[in-house]
Design an enzyme around this catalytic site. Sequence first.
Site, PDB file in Angstrom:
ATOM      1  N   HIS A 122     -48.601  -9.238 -66.284  1.00  0.00           N
ATOM      2  CA  HIS A 122     -49.060  -9.744 -67.589  1.00  0.00           C
ATOM      3  C   HIS A 122     -48.739 -11.239 -67.731  1.00  0.00           C
ATOM      4  CE1 HIS A 122     -49.543 -10.264 -71.886  1.00  0.00           C
ATOM      5  NE2 HIS A 122     -48.261 -10.540 -72.014  1.00  0.00           N
ATOM      6  N   HIS A 132     -43.542 -16.631 -71.218  1.00  0.00           N
ATOM      7  CA  HIS A 132     -43.689 -16.440 -72.663  1.00  0.00           C
ATOM      8  C   HIS A 132     -42.984 -15.197 -73.208  1.00  0.00           C
ATOM      9  CE1 HIS A 132     -47.066 -13.700 -71.640  1.00  0.00           C
ATOM     10  NE2 HIS A 132     -46.826 -13.157 -72.812  1.00  0.00           N
ATOM     11  N   GLU A 145     -37.875 -12.596 -75.406  1.00  0.00           N
ATOM     12  CA  GLU A 145     -37.937 -11.352 -76.149  1.00  0.00           C
ATOM     13  C   GLU A 145     -37.453 -10.161 -75.319  1.00  0.00           C
ATOM     14  OE1 GLU A 145     -41.760 -10.909 -77.842  1.00  0.00           O
ATOM     15  OE2 GLU A 145     -41.099  -9.398 -79.285  1.00  0.00           O
ATOM     16  N   ASP A 146     -37.828 -10.166 -74.044  1.00  0.00           N
ATOM     17  CA  ASP A 146     -37.670  -8.937 -73.262  1.00  0.00           C
ATOM     18  C   ASP A 146     -36.669  -9.003 -72.110  1.00  0.00           C
ATOM     19  OD1 ASP A 146     -39.643  -7.870 -74.837  1.00  0.00           O
ATOM     20  OD2 ASP A 146     -41.256  -8.397 -73.454  1.00  0.00           O
ATOM     21  N   ASP A 179     -52.243 -14.603 -74.009  1.00  0.00           N
ATOM     22  CA  ASP A 179     -51.441 -13.385 -74.058  1.00  0.00           C
ATOM     23  C   ASP A 179     -52.251 -12.250 -74.696  1.00  0.00           C
ATOM     24  OD1 ASP A 179     -48.858 -11.820 -74.312  1.00  0.00           O
ATOM     25  OD2 ASP A 179     -49.238 -12.176 -76.443  1.00  0.00           O
ATOM     26  N   ASP A 201     -83.856 -12.696 -79.066  1.00  0.00           N
ATOM     27  CA  ASP A 201     -83.179 -13.757 -78.316  1.00  0.00           C
ATOM     28  C   ASP A 201     -82.084 -13.208 -77.403  1.00  0.00           C
ATOM     29  OD1 ASP A 201     -81.661 -13.018 -80.402  1.00  0.00           O
ATOM     30  OD2 ASP A 201     -81.350 -15.031 -81.211  1.00  0.00           O
TER      31      ASP A 201
HETATM   32 MN    MN Z   1     -47.013 -11.168 -73.742  1.00  0.00          MN
END
Ligand code: MN
Length: 729
Positions: free
Chosen positions: A66, A90, A94-95, A157, A277
């Site tokens: 990811h 990123h 958090e993790d 993300d 279209d």
């Molecule tokens: Mn993420």
Amino acid sequence: MVVDTLKQILPHRSRFPAKFRAIMANMNLKEESREDVEQFLWRAYRAAEQAHDGQLRKSGEPYFEHCYQTALLLSEWHMDPVTIAAGFLHDVLEDTALTAQDLKEQFGPEVYQLVDGVTKLSGIKFRSHAERQAENFMKMLLSVARDIRVIIIKFADRLHNMRTIKYLPLIKQRRIAIETRDVYAPLAHRLGMARVKWDLEDLIFKVIEPEAFGELVKMVRDSRSERKKYIADFVRPIKKQLKEYHIQATVVGRPKHYYSIFGKMQRRQVNFEEIYDLLAVRIITERVDDCYAGLGIVHQLYTPIQERFNDFIATPKMNGYQSLHTTVVGPRGKVVEVQLRTVEMDETAEIGVAAHWRYKESDQAKLTHMDRQIRWLRELVEIAQNDKSTPEEFLELLKIDLFKDEIFIFTPRGDLIQLPAGSSPVDMAFEIHSEVGLQCVGARVNSKIVPLNSKLHNGDTVEIITSEHQSPGYAWLKFVQTSKAKSHIRRFMRRAQLDESIRLGEEILQKILRRLKMTAVHKAIRKNPGRSGYETVEQLYAALGRGDVTVRQVIVKFTPEQLPQEDALERKLSVAPGRRYRKSGQGVRVDGISDLMISLSKCCNPIPGDEIIGFVTRGRGITVHRVACSNLPIIDANHDRFVEVEWDVSKRRDFVVPLKIVAEDRKHFLKDLTESTSKLNTNIASVDMVVEDGIMTLHMSVEVDDIRKLERIQNRVRMIPGLIYMERI
Ligand code: MN
């Protein structure tokens, strides 16, 4: 070209995995900086891979996949190396076990700030489906993000999460899809990220309307070969002509994205075959004038439908989108939409605002963080102003981008608190709880201790430090912004004054009764305070302290027969009564206002050195009060009538300060008092003295030039034996 290809296969390059090389290949780097960027991004790649080691996505893939896909998207959008590194990293705050400190040390403050921003955004949950909420939520995302690159990382993300959403439970799929529909897709549209918006919309469509989506995909697929053939026939003569005129261009037939076809079918109540279209061709040129030349060629070959021509090059859309749009009648009477634009416009159409961040080594490096921020805002505003065709959208854009009157602050736990711009930690504290506000002594903003009157900024994390011994001061009223804080502080100050009056009243009563050898009266008062005319002892003390009632009046109520001799208790003295002067308007400056009438208030008599505040009185200019003045209005609705004022005393001059002094009626008190002031070379402008029940109350006005002089006098007076109480009035 050959050199580039060779470099790709040189042995020292191949030590990087193909996945990593794919990102590097997207970056258009100059050879001299290649190595540094490569090292930097490789470290980010490895750090993320190691940090997430052992974690799995719901799909069963390693979690790092990811992170990698997020960074890959960012490289496809040609973002700068810092953003791509932040893309890899990123989710680490958090993790994983990696800390803010680690990020700062290993990748620098910029990468840290971006990752921190993304982490904060994911902490904000979108709950309501109401349109207004979505609007607010978008504003909040933008304002919390601070750096637009945070939003761009968030889009990468979100895009990858939407692409892999099928592994989540159905309920979660729906929740995320709805949030994406209500917040991220419209936001992508506003930021001009058309491609991202389309991708997201198709993914949302698939989750929310799986059946309709499935049918549409099938219909598009079934008609594909026929469509392909038709487009080829349509494009062939155009390509030929472009070549003859030596116009460099790429011509591509493109399918519309499913969600827009679906939308059209629903809006027009037509079926798939009638969407005219559906056939669309894009011509991408090198130069702007080639777009117009290409348009001429298309119009020469096929009849244009007049009302379906748009020149978004001359008049870009509000989100920065530029392109020529025309609709023509192709072979066999079919209608075809043609778009013409330059490579650069095409990229902008894809990633919108992000295109402004395209990594160009030459100029980008020079831009500081602040420059970028300002540039982004300025560009958005310019874009908005250029667009004359959609005033509503223009207003919408302004609403978001000039969103300055509110800020969003995080508590250390990650809760979000909304405050007016310019708010201080004190506002934040009262917003949390009134007790926190009343006891706040300081704050840590982004882990740094700051004074209470500091201005907070969007996205700050603020921790309030409290102490049981702290209490609010009038000075707080000068910088707090919220009416909640203001009313709590004023309420507290009133309460504190009352306490002070009670303390003073009790002391006066005790001293006098002791002097008169009537302490039994005090017991009687405590036993039956109602007889005094006040309900409680406290109320009676307070009235005594404020001077609403005299001790004598109280004694009469309890033991009328023992009333002390009047003449023994009462004396009066007045020196130069009522002598007062005041030069109005001098010595105080109001920011930027010179011709307004300024006067020093008569209720609190400010002198240089006092903390002061201006109060605008309709028709009477500005009255300058001490911030501690108890006559300042308490109603919050008046808050914009307070203005900042400053002392500006160029010439030395004296100000008259009235003091109230309460003391035991001692023989030499007055002599001691006048002596101590004259030692300090101070003029006494007036004295009024009343002795009642053995207590002497003096109103004395002294002439001083500033607060320091006054404080020296007060210090002297405090040392005089018999003093009970002294205050400035
Ligand atoms: Mn993420």
